[in-house]
Design a protein around this motif. Structure first.
Motif, PDB file in Angstrom:
ATOM      1  N   LEU A  32     150.266 -29.870  83.539  1.00 41.33           N
ATOM      2  CA  LEU A  32     149.181 -28.949  83.856  1.00 41.33           C
ATOM      3  C   LEU A  32     149.120 -27.912  82.749  1.00 41.33           C
ATOM      4  N   LEU A  33     147.935 -27.723  82.183  1.00 38.28           N
ATOM      5  CA  LEU A  33     147.726 -26.722  81.143  1.00 38.28           C
ATOM      6  C   LEU A  33     147.293 -25.417  81.800  1.00 38.28           C
ATOM      7  N   LEU A  34     148.086 -24.376  81.595  1.00 38.06           N
ATOM      8  CA  LEU A  34     147.749 -23.062  82.132  1.00 38.06           C
ATOM      9  C   LEU A  34     147.016 -22.286  81.041  1.00 38.06           C
ATOM     10  N   ASP A  35     145.709 -22.193  81.201  1.00 42.11           N
ATOM     11  CA  ASP A  35     144.763 -21.586  80.263  1.00 42.11           C
ATOM     12  C   ASP A  35     144.548 -22.475  79.036  1.00 42.11           C
ATOM     13  N   CYS A  36     143.356 -22.353  78.487  1.00 40.87           N
ATOM     14  CA  CYS A  36     142.905 -23.282  77.429  1.00 40.87           C
ATOM     15  C   CYS A  36     142.140 -22.474  76.390  1.00 40.87           C
ATOM     16  N   GLY A  37     142.873 -21.737  75.556  1.00 39.16           N
ATOM     17  CA  GLY A  37     142.287 -20.786  74.630  1.00 39.16           C
ATOM     18  C   GLY A  37     141.686 -21.407  73.384  1.00 39.16           C
ATOM     19  N   THR A  38     141.171 -20.539  72.530  1.00 41.66           N
ATOM     20  CA  THR A  38     140.438 -20.967  71.347  1.00 41.66           C
ATOM     21  C   THR A  38     141.253 -21.864  70.429  1.00 41.66           C
ATOM     22  N   ASP A  39     142.537 -21.578  70.274  1.00 39.88           N
ATOM     23  CA  ASP A  39     143.353 -22.349  69.336  1.00 39.88           C
ATOM     24  C   ASP A  39     144.203 -23.417  70.031  1.00 39.88           C
TER      25      ASP A  39
END
Length: 268
Positions: A32-39
């Protein structure tokens, strides 16, 4: 359960830190990916999976690191937490074997994510009008709600982030529980000692948003404020979401330390 910090920095950071996004791995290996920011695509590209392959230069669809992700949780709508979502949506939709990733979010944030952040780029493809549900398996949540994923129980913790009196921005942290292990991740928050103390009493480990600039922006918790917490609470806290080159002696001040990019925590 494992938690790997693929980034530990603030919104304005460098590749030495990347933005604060995390991978949570369940006992069965699902992620599970917790947050998916610009980079995030670069941060994921540097990840090493259990077979020790590194994906930083891969061009193969079959070996793309994002395909190892089963679900995504979004805490709030700032770009260092959602800036990679358009890439993730298109990458998943147009891959060779598309399977929608589960998307867990507070229900109002989920509507705003589409209406104010993603619809302009994702709203149509050639010959078809699209919606968020075309890209993700959407699982909207109540603000005081919870969800289960692969044997882990997640409770949403509403944290104040940008409070204007007109349109307030809250970030939804997570209290995670599995087999007697309890972990609290604040996500982005103002200094809220009452909430941190109340929720932190239940947790074995706390990962806390930490600003390290010489001045306080108020919208993030500053290191100096965290130093005012009781020692028994500080001794549970790992610090993340900090600015480059934090010139602080975290362990001397009673904290566990600053999380480093790529650091993984194994809760068994």
């Amino acid at each position: 359960m494992k938690i790997k910090f693929i980034g530990v920095g603030s919104a304005f950071t460098t590749s030495d830190y990347y933005q604060s996004n995390m991978l949570i791995t369940a006992g069965n290996g699902k992620k599970l990916l917790l947050d998916c920011g610009t980079d995030v695509r670069f941060a994921l590209g540097e990840c090493k999976w259990p077979d020790n392959r590194q994906f930083s230069n891969t061009s193969s669809q079959e070996e793309a690191p994002d395909e190892n992700i089963d679900a995504i949780y979004i805490s709030h709508l700032h770009s260092d937490h959602i800036g990679g979502m358009e890439w993730m949506a298109f990458k998943t939709y147009f891959c060779l074997n598309p399977k929608r990733k589960k998307l867990f979010m507070e229900e109002n944030l989920m509507h705003d994510l589409w209406d104010f952040s993603l619809k302009g780029g994702l709203g149509c493809i050639e010959g078809k009008c699209m919606h968020l549900t075309d890209y993700f398996d959407c699982r909207p949540l109540a603000g005081n709600g919870f969800f289960h994923w692969e044997g882990i129980h997640f409770s949403l913790i509403k944290m104040p982030h940008v409070i204007t009196g007109y349109k307030d921005i809250h970030s939804y942290g997570l209290l995670m529980e599995e087999d007697g292990n309890v972990v609290f991740i604040t996500t982005d928050t103002q200094f809220e000692p009452a909430i941190v103390s109340r929720v932190g009493q239940k947790a074995d480990i706390i990962f806390h948003d930490c600003e390290t600039t010489p001045f306080k922006t108020i919208v993030h918790t500053h290191y100096d404020d965290l130093c005012t917490l009781p020692l028994e609470l500080r001794q549970k806290i790992w610090l993340y979401h900090y600015q480059p080159c934090p010139n602080r002696q975290a362990k001397a001040d009673g904290f566990r330390g600053f999380v480093t990019k790529g650091q993984e925590f194994d809760f068994v």
